[in-house]
Design a protein around this motif. Structure first.
Motif, PDB file in Angstrom:
ATOM      1  N   ASP A   1       0.906  -1.309  -0.056  1.00 20.30           N
ATOM      2  CA  ASP A   1       0.064  -0.180   0.062  1.00 20.30           C
ATOM      3  C   ASP A   1       0.862   1.089  -0.035  1.00 20.30           C
ATOM      4  OD1 ASP A   1      -2.359  -1.541  -0.307  1.00 20.30           O
ATOM      5  OD2 ASP A   1      -2.598  -1.490   1.848  1.00 20.30           O
ATOM      6  N   THR A   2       2.060   0.973  -0.798  1.00 20.30           N
ATOM      7  CA  THR A   2       2.693   2.475  -0.930  1.00 20.30           C
ATOM      8  C   THR A   2       2.491   2.953  -2.437  1.00 20.30           C
ATOM      9  OG1 THR A   2       4.409   1.613   0.727  1.00 20.30           O
ATOM     10  CG2 THR A   2       5.129   3.475  -0.629  1.00 20.30           C
ATOM     11  N   VAL A   3       2.404   4.206  -2.562  1.00 20.27           N
ATOM     12  CA  VAL A   3       2.125   4.685  -4.038  1.00 20.27           C
ATOM     13  C   VAL A   3       3.572   4.648  -4.762  1.00 20.27           C
ATOM     14  CG1 VAL A   3       1.469   6.832  -5.214  1.00 20.27           C
ATOM     15  CG2 VAL A   3       0.342   6.189  -3.056  1.00 20.27           C
ATOM     16  N   GLN A   4       3.459   4.132  -5.927  1.00 18.91           N
ATOM     17  CA  GLN A   4       4.751   3.884  -6.654  1.00 18.91           C
ATOM     18  C   GLN A   4       4.693   4.490  -7.837  1.00 18.91           C
ATOM     19  OE1 GLN A   4       7.551   2.146  -5.556  1.00 18.91           O
ATOM     20  NE2 GLN A   4       6.413   1.569  -3.662  1.00 18.91           N
ATOM     21  N   TYR A   5       3.441   5.038  -8.116  1.00 14.17           N
ATOM     22  CA  TYR A   5       3.298   5.994  -9.519  1.00 14.17           C
ATOM     23  C   TYR A   5       2.171   6.756  -9.459  1.00 14.17           C
ATOM     24  CZ  TYR A   5       2.420   6.875 -14.551  1.00 14.17           C
ATOM     25  OH  TYR A   5       2.265   7.746 -15.623  1.00 14.17           O
ATOM     26  N   VAL A   6       2.212   7.979 -10.038  1.00 19.13           N
ATOM     27  CA  VAL A   6       1.098   8.832  -9.920  1.00 19.13           C
ATOM     28  C   VAL A   6       1.045   9.592 -11.164  1.00 19.13           C
ATOM     29  CG1 VAL A   6       0.196  11.138  -8.726  1.00 19.13           C
ATOM     30  CG2 VAL A   6       1.189   9.360  -7.147  1.00 19.13           C
ATOM     31  N   GLU A   7      -0.158   9.706 -11.731  1.00 15.65           N
ATOM     32  CA  GLU A   7      -0.566  10.713 -12.862  1.00 15.65           C
ATOM     33  C   GLU A   7      -1.667  11.328 -12.704  1.00 15.65           C
ATOM     34  OE1 GLU A   7      -0.745  11.259 -17.698  1.00 15.65           O
ATOM     35  OE2 GLU A   7      -0.776   9.284 -16.787  1.00 15.65           O
ATOM     36  N   TYR A   8      -1.634  12.740 -12.501  1.00 20.09           N
ATOM     37  CA  TYR A   8      -2.726  13.634 -12.522  1.00 20.09           C
ATOM     38  C   TYR A   8      -2.791  14.225 -13.838  1.00 20.09           C
ATOM     39  CZ  TYR A   8      -2.961  13.507  -7.185  1.00 20.09           C
ATOM     40  OH  TYR A   8      -3.082  13.017  -6.069  1.00 20.09           O
ATOM     41  N   VAL A   9      -3.755  13.697 -14.771  1.00 19.71           N
ATOM     42  CA  VAL A   9      -3.877  14.359 -16.137  1.00 19.71           C
ATOM     43  C   VAL A   9      -4.216  15.828 -16.117  1.00 19.71           C
ATOM     44  CG1 VAL A   9      -5.035  13.819 -18.255  1.00 19.71           C
ATOM     45  CG2 VAL A   9      -4.157  11.968 -16.911  1.00 19.71           C
ATOM     46  N   SER A  10      -3.694  16.888 -16.563  1.00 20.86           N
ATOM     47  CA  SER A  10      -3.769  18.258 -16.143  1.00 20.86           C
ATOM     48  C   SER A  10      -5.146  18.640 -17.079  1.00 20.86           C
ATOM     49  CB  SER A  10      -2.762  19.153 -16.700  1.00 20.86           C
ATOM     50  OG  SER A  10      -2.287  18.732 -17.856  1.00 20.86           O
ATOM     51  N   GLU A  11      -5.293  18.034 -18.305  1.00 20.73           N
ATOM     52  CA  GLU A  11      -6.657  18.452 -19.026  1.00 20.73           C
ATOM     53  C   GLU A  11      -7.724  17.163 -19.098  1.00 20.73           C
ATOM     54  OE1 GLU A  11      -9.694  19.545 -21.121  1.00 20.73           O
ATOM     55  OE2 GLU A  11      -8.257  20.874 -20.760  1.00 20.73           O
ATOM     56  N   MET A  12      -8.778  17.424 -18.428  1.00 17.62           N
ATOM     57  CA  MET A  12      -9.954  16.407 -18.201  1.00 17.62           C
ATOM     58  C   MET A  12     -10.194  15.383 -19.578  1.00 17.62           C
ATOM     59  SD  MET A  12     -13.478  17.224 -16.546  1.00 17.62           S
ATOM     60  CE  MET A  12     -14.634  16.015 -16.416  1.00 17.62           C
ATOM     61  N   THR A  13     -10.076  16.076 -20.649  1.00 15.60           N
ATOM     62  CA  THR A  13     -10.333  15.448 -22.009  1.00 15.60           C
ATOM     63  C   THR A  13      -9.292  14.770 -22.564  1.00 15.60           C
ATOM     64  OG1 THR A  13      -9.677  17.591 -23.307  1.00 15.60           O
ATOM     65  CG2 THR A  13     -12.260  17.027 -22.580  1.00 15.60           C
ATOM     66  N   GLU A  14      -7.959  14.754 -21.980  1.00 16.14           N
ATOM     67  CA  GLU A  14      -6.936  13.982 -22.445  1.00 16.14           C
ATOM     68  C   GLU A  14      -6.669  12.647 -21.872  1.00 16.14           C
ATOM     69  OE1 GLU A  14      -3.390  16.538 -22.185  1.00 16.14           O
ATOM     70  OE2 GLU A  14      -4.540  18.167 -23.790  1.00 16.14           O
ATOM     71  N   HIS A  15      -5.842  11.803 -22.668  1.00 12.61           N
ATOM     72  CA  HIS A  15      -5.775  10.327 -22.197  1.00 12.61           C
ATOM     73  C   HIS A  15      -4.489  10.582 -21.347  1.00 12.61           C
ATOM     74  CE1 HIS A  15      -8.137   7.927 -25.015  1.00 12.61           C
ATOM     75  NE2 HIS A  15      -7.957   9.108 -25.767  1.00 12.61           N
ATOM     76  N   PRO A  16      -4.367   9.467 -20.174  1.00 21.05           N
ATOM     77  CA  PRO A  16      -3.311   9.261 -19.403  1.00 21.05           C
ATOM     78  C   PRO A  16      -2.257   8.747 -20.347  1.00 21.05           C
ATOM     79  CG  PRO A  16      -4.799   7.509 -18.945  1.00 21.05           C
ATOM     80  CD  PRO A  16      -5.488   8.527 -20.028  1.00 21.05           C
ATOM     81  N   ASN A  17      -0.870   8.431 -19.639  1.00 21.29           N
ATOM     82  CA  ASN A  17      -0.016   8.016 -20.227  1.00 21.29           C
ATOM     83  C   ASN A  17       0.066   6.372 -19.869  1.00 21.29           C
ATOM     84  OD1 ASN A  17       2.653   6.825 -21.024  1.00 21.29           O
ATOM     85  ND2 ASN A  17       3.702   8.792 -20.504  1.00 21.29           N
ATOM     86  N   TYR A  18      -0.631   5.568 -20.731  1.00 19.83           N
ATOM     87  CA  TYR A  18      -0.888   4.194 -20.570  1.00 19.83           C
ATOM     88  C   TYR A  18       0.368   3.235 -20.382  1.00 19.83           C
ATOM     89  CZ  TYR A  18      -5.610   5.416 -22.379  1.00 19.83           C
ATOM     90  OH  TYR A  18      -6.653   6.021 -22.536  1.00 19.83           O
TER      91      TYR A  18
END
Length: 172
Positions: free
Chosen positions: A144-161
């Motif tokens: 339960d330790t966070v190893q990766y985080v991506e907050y997508v800055s524009e709601m309509t864009e895809h994350p980095n899969y």
């Protein structure tokens, strides 16, 4: 005290306010309570011992959210039994179930943050203006330790899969 973060996200270029703290790599994953169904709840503890990829979408009934969830559903087959993929949105649980049935998504667990926005507030993704969760990705290890985080800055864009999947594979 409620934390509000402005100028970190947009919807079609218009600024949004996110409620909750910014989660960082190395943080202990915050607990949350979401709904699996109208009556059945789930918490982080329900997935203890598993590597968790948490894919957060505003609503499954939009094109990017649909594509994001289907992409992680197809990736799930190659990640093994020690990995669980959770898709969290503010959609009602029966809308999530209907969407999964219509699209054939069967490897991702959909969870609803509609009732108390517990996940959104704990992970800093609750959009104040819409009461939806902002598109984001969290990879949490078996401890339960966070190893990766991506907050997508524009709601309509895809994350980095690719980066999210690589973060999961690095934990295998």
């Amino acid at each position: 005290m409620t934390i509000e973060r402005s100028e970190v996200a947009t919807f079609k270029g218009s600024p949004l306010t996110l409620i909750g703290p910014e989660i960082k790599v190395g943080d202990k994953a915050p607990d949350f309570t979401v709904n699996q169904s109208l009556l059945q709840e789930a918490t982080l503890a329900d997935y203890t011992g598993k590597i968790k990829l948490i894919s957060v979408v505003p609503s499954l009934d939009t094109g990017v959210c649909d594509a994001q969830t289907q992409r992680f559903n197809s990736e799930a087959a190659g990640l093994g039994d020690n990995v669980i993929i959770l898709t969290i949105s503010a959609d009602l649980p029966f809308a999530q179930a209907r969407w999964c049935g219509a699209t054939g998504v069967d490897r991702v667990i959909t969870l609803s943050d509609y009732k108390s926005n517990s996940f959104g507030k704990a992970y800093g993704v609750l959009i104040k203006e819409f009461q939806l969760d902002m598109r984001s990705i969290f990879v949490i290890d078996a401890n339960d330790t966070v190893q990766y985080v991506e907050y997508v800055s524009e709601m309509t864009e895809h994350p980095n899969y690719e980066a999210a999947i690589a973060a999961v594979k690095a934990l295998l």
